[in-house]
Design a protein around this motif. Structure first.
Motif, PDB file in Angstrom:
ATOM      1  N   THR A  68       0.974  -1.284   0.082  1.00  0.00           N
ATOM      2  CA  THR A  68      -0.090   0.139   0.053  1.00  0.00           C
ATOM      3  C   THR A  68       0.740   1.189  -0.009  1.00  0.00           C
ATOM      4  O   THR A  68       0.236   2.452  -0.046  1.00  0.00           O
ATOM      5  N   ALA A  69       2.113   1.177  -0.023  1.00  0.00           N
ATOM      6  CA  ALA A  69       3.041   2.292   0.201  1.00  0.00           C
ATOM      7  C   ALA A  69       2.909   3.406  -0.650  1.00  0.00           C
ATOM      8  O   ALA A  69       2.439   3.138  -2.024  1.00  0.00           O
ATOM      9  N   ASN A  70       2.927   4.490  -0.453  1.00  0.00           N
ATOM     10  CA  ASN A  70       2.745   5.805  -1.025  1.00  0.00           C
ATOM     11  C   ASN A  70       1.351   5.941  -2.066  1.00  0.00           C
ATOM     12  O   ASN A  70       1.440   6.580  -2.903  1.00  0.00           O
ATOM     13  N   SER A  71       0.246   5.434  -1.011  1.00  0.00           N
ATOM     14  CA  SER A  71      -0.783   5.600  -1.604  1.00  0.00           C
ATOM     15  C   SER A  71      -1.396   7.112  -1.329  1.00  0.00           C
ATOM     16  O   SER A  71      -0.697   7.718  -0.520  1.00  0.00           O
ATOM     17  N   ASP A  72      -2.385   7.541  -2.317  1.00  0.00           N
ATOM     18  CA  ASP A  72      -2.648   8.926  -2.102  1.00  0.00           C
ATOM     19  C   ASP A  72      -3.868   9.307  -1.256  1.00  0.00           C
ATOM     20  O   ASP A  72      -3.900  10.231  -0.470  1.00  0.00           O
ATOM     21  N   ALA A 100      -6.730   1.421  15.102  1.00  0.00           N
ATOM     22  CA  ALA A 100      -5.411   1.979  15.659  1.00  0.00           C
ATOM     23  C   ALA A 100      -4.256   1.262  14.924  1.00  0.00           C
ATOM     24  O   ALA A 100      -3.343   1.898  14.546  1.00  0.00           O
ATOM     25  N   GLN A 101      -4.362  -0.032  15.082  1.00  0.00           N
ATOM     26  CA  GLN A 101      -3.522  -0.957  14.362  1.00  0.00           C
ATOM     27  C   GLN A 101      -3.232  -0.592  12.920  1.00  0.00           C
ATOM     28  O   GLN A 101      -2.055  -0.623  12.298  1.00  0.00           O
ATOM     29  N   VAL A 102      -4.249  -0.499  12.216  1.00  0.00           N
ATOM     30  CA  VAL A 102      -4.165  -0.234  10.810  1.00  0.00           C
ATOM     31  C   VAL A 102      -3.736   1.349  10.643  1.00  0.00           C
ATOM     32  O   VAL A 102      -2.939   1.416   9.621  1.00  0.00           O
ATOM     33  N   THR A 103      -4.081   2.312  11.384  1.00  0.00           N
ATOM     34  CA  THR A 103      -3.540   3.560  11.051  1.00  0.00           C
ATOM     35  C   THR A 103      -2.213   3.637  11.280  1.00  0.00           C
ATOM     36  O   THR A 103      -1.428   4.331  10.494  1.00  0.00           O
ATOM     37  N   GLU A 104      -1.520   2.808  12.221  1.00  0.00           N
ATOM     38  CA  GLU A 104      -0.034   2.709  12.405  1.00  0.00           C
ATOM     39  C   GLU A 104       0.613   2.433  10.990  1.00  0.00           C
ATOM     40  O   GLU A 104       1.428   3.071  10.586  1.00  0.00           O
ATOM     41  N   GLN A 105      -0.090   1.326  10.661  1.00  0.00           N
ATOM     42  CA  GLN A 105       0.609   0.930   9.394  1.00  0.00           C
ATOM     43  C   GLN A 105       0.589   1.681   8.242  1.00  0.00           C
ATOM     44  O   GLN A 105       1.348   2.009   7.257  1.00  0.00           O
ATOM     45  N   VAL A 106      -0.576   2.426   8.145  1.00  0.00           N
ATOM     46  CA  VAL A 106      -0.974   3.413   7.019  1.00  0.00           C
ATOM     47  C   VAL A 106       0.082   4.431   7.098  1.00  0.00           C
ATOM     48  O   VAL A 106       0.805   4.964   5.967  1.00  0.00           O
ATOM     49  N   LYS A 108       2.872   4.626   8.526  1.00  0.00           N
ATOM     50  CA  LYS A 108       4.344   3.961   8.296  1.00  0.00           C
ATOM     51  C   LYS A 108       4.581   3.714   6.694  1.00  0.00           C
ATOM     52  O   LYS A 108       5.737   4.378   6.072  1.00  0.00           O
ATOM     53  N   HIS A 109       3.506   3.587   6.144  1.00  0.00           N
ATOM     54  CA  HIS A 109       3.967   3.288   4.546  1.00  0.00           C
ATOM     55  C   HIS A 109       3.457   4.382   3.658  1.00  0.00           C
ATOM     56  O   HIS A 109       3.924   4.483   2.419  1.00  0.00           O
TER      57      HIS A 109
END
Length: 308
Positions: A68-72, A100-106, A108-109
Motif C-alpha cells: 500500500t506504500a505511497n498511496s494518495d 489503531a493498528q491499521v492507522t499505524e501501518q498506514v 508508516k507506509h
C-alpha cells in the motif's frame, strides 16, 4: 502517473469500493486484508473485468501493508460488525484496537496520504485515526453524511416521484440514531419539500433515514449495507483525486466550528486535493442546534469509553 488508492479491509464494502474505483479508471487500487489469499482472489476477479468494461486500472490484493506504500488515499473499512450479545462498548473497544493498528501501518507506509474512515462506530473511529496518525484534521475524514444524505434523497425522490438528481439535502451529526436530517433545507428542483408533502410525512421520512442502516440489516438477516456505502466513499474519492471541491456532509474534527472542539461531527465540508479544504457553517435553528449537540454528546460518550 496514476493515483493510488488503498482499501484496508476486503469485505463487502471494501471489495465493492475497489470495483467501483477500478471502473473509474483514474487510479490503481490496492486491496488489503489479513485473510490469506482472499483479497488476491477478489482483486484478480476485478482485474479480469477490465477488458469487458474497458478500464486499465491495476488492482492488487495483498496481505502485506508494504504493497500500500505511497498511496494518495487510504480508505479504512476494517472492523467487526456488532454481534448478538455484544454491547456497544464492546464493539467500540474492539474496533478501536483494529483501527489503531491499521492507522499505524498506514502512516508508516503512506505518510502523506489522506485517510477516509468507514469503520463503525464511524465518528469514534475517525477520532482514533486522527489521534494515532498525528495527521492534520484536513487529512482524516469520516464517511457518514454522504451515505445518510443519499438515503434521505432516495426516500424523498420516491415520495414525490422525482429524479434523485433533483433532490438536494443535508444530514448532519453523528452516523447513527442521533443524526440530524435538515428537512428545512431540503429541496426538489429548488422547491422546498414542505411545499410538496405534509409535515407528518416529512417526519416519517426523516425517521426512516435515521433507521436506514438498521432497515437493511433487518432485511438481509446477516450482514449490512455495502452498495450505497461504497458509492458514498467513491464520491469523496472523486472530489479529492479530481480536485472537484464538492461540498458534502462528512465527519470532520471540528476546531471551533458550530461551537465544538476536537470532536468528529458530521457537517458540510468542501473536499479537494488537500482533503478538507473548508468547513461550511450553516445557520441552524435552535431546534436543529439542540439536535446537533445531542448527536455530539453521543460521540463524546464513545470517546470516553475509548479513553481518548
Amino acid at each position: 502517473m496514476r493515483s493510488k488508492v488503498s482499501v484496508i479491509g476486503a469485505g463487502f464494502v471494501g471489495s465493492t469500493l475497489a470495483q467501483r474505483l477500478a471502473e473509474r479508471d483514474y487510479a490503481d487500487v490496492v486491496m488489503f486484508d489479513i485473510v490469506p489469499d482472499m483479497p488476491q482472489g477478489k482483486a484478480l476477479d476485478i482485474l479480469e473485468a477490465g477488458p469487458v468494461l474497458g478500464y486499465d486500472s491495476l488492482v492488487i490484493g495483498t496481505n502485506d501493508y508494504a504493497d500500500t506504500a505511497n498511496s494518495d488515499i487510504v480508505v479504512i473499512t476494517s472492523g467487526f460488525p456488532r454481534k448478538p450479545g455484544m454491547s456497544r462498548d464492546d464493539l467500540v473497544k474492539k474496533n478501536q484496537e483494529i483501527v489503531a493498528q491499521v492507522t499505524e501501518q498506514v502512516v508508516k507506509h503512506s505518510p502523506n496520504c489522506i485517510i477516509i474512515v468507514v469503520t463503525n462506530p464511524l465518528d469514534a473511529m475517525a477520532q482514533v485515526a486522527l489521534k494515532v496518525s498525528g495527521f492534520p484534521r484536513e487529512r482524516v475524514i469520516g464517511m457518514a453524511g454522504v451515505l445518510d444524505t443519499a438515503r434521505f434523497r432516495t426516500f424523498i425522490a420516491q415520495e414525490v416521484g422525482a429524479s434523485v438528481r433533483d433532490v438536494q439535502a443535508y444530514v448532519l451529526g453523528g452516523h447513527g440514531d442521533t443524526m440530524v436530517p435538515l428537512a428545512r433545507m431540503c429541496t426538489v428542483a429548488g422547491i422546498p419539500i414542505s411545499q410538496l408533502m405534509p409535515a407528518d410525512r416529512i417526519e416519517q421520512i426523516v425517521q426512516r433515514t435515521r433507521d436506514g442502516g438498521a432497515e437493511i440489516v433487518k432485511l438481509l438477516k446477516t450482514g449490512s449495507a455495502y452498495f450505497a456505502p461504497s458509492a458514498s466513499v467513491l464520491q469523496m474519492v472523486d472530489s479529492i483525486l479530481l480536485d472537484k471541491k464538492m461540498i458534502m456532509p462528512c465527519a470532520v474534527s471540528l476546531q471551533g466550528e458550530y461551537g465544538f472542539n476536537d470532536i468528529f461531527v458530521g457537517v458540510p465540508a468542501q473536499l479537494g486535493a488537500k482533503g478538507i479544504e473548508k468547513v461550511i457553517e450553516i445557520e441552524l435553528t435552535p431546534e436543529e442546534r439542540n439536535a446537533l449537540e445531542k448527536s455530539a454528546d453521543a460521540v463524546k460518550e464513545l470517546i470516553q469509553v475509548m479513553g481518548l
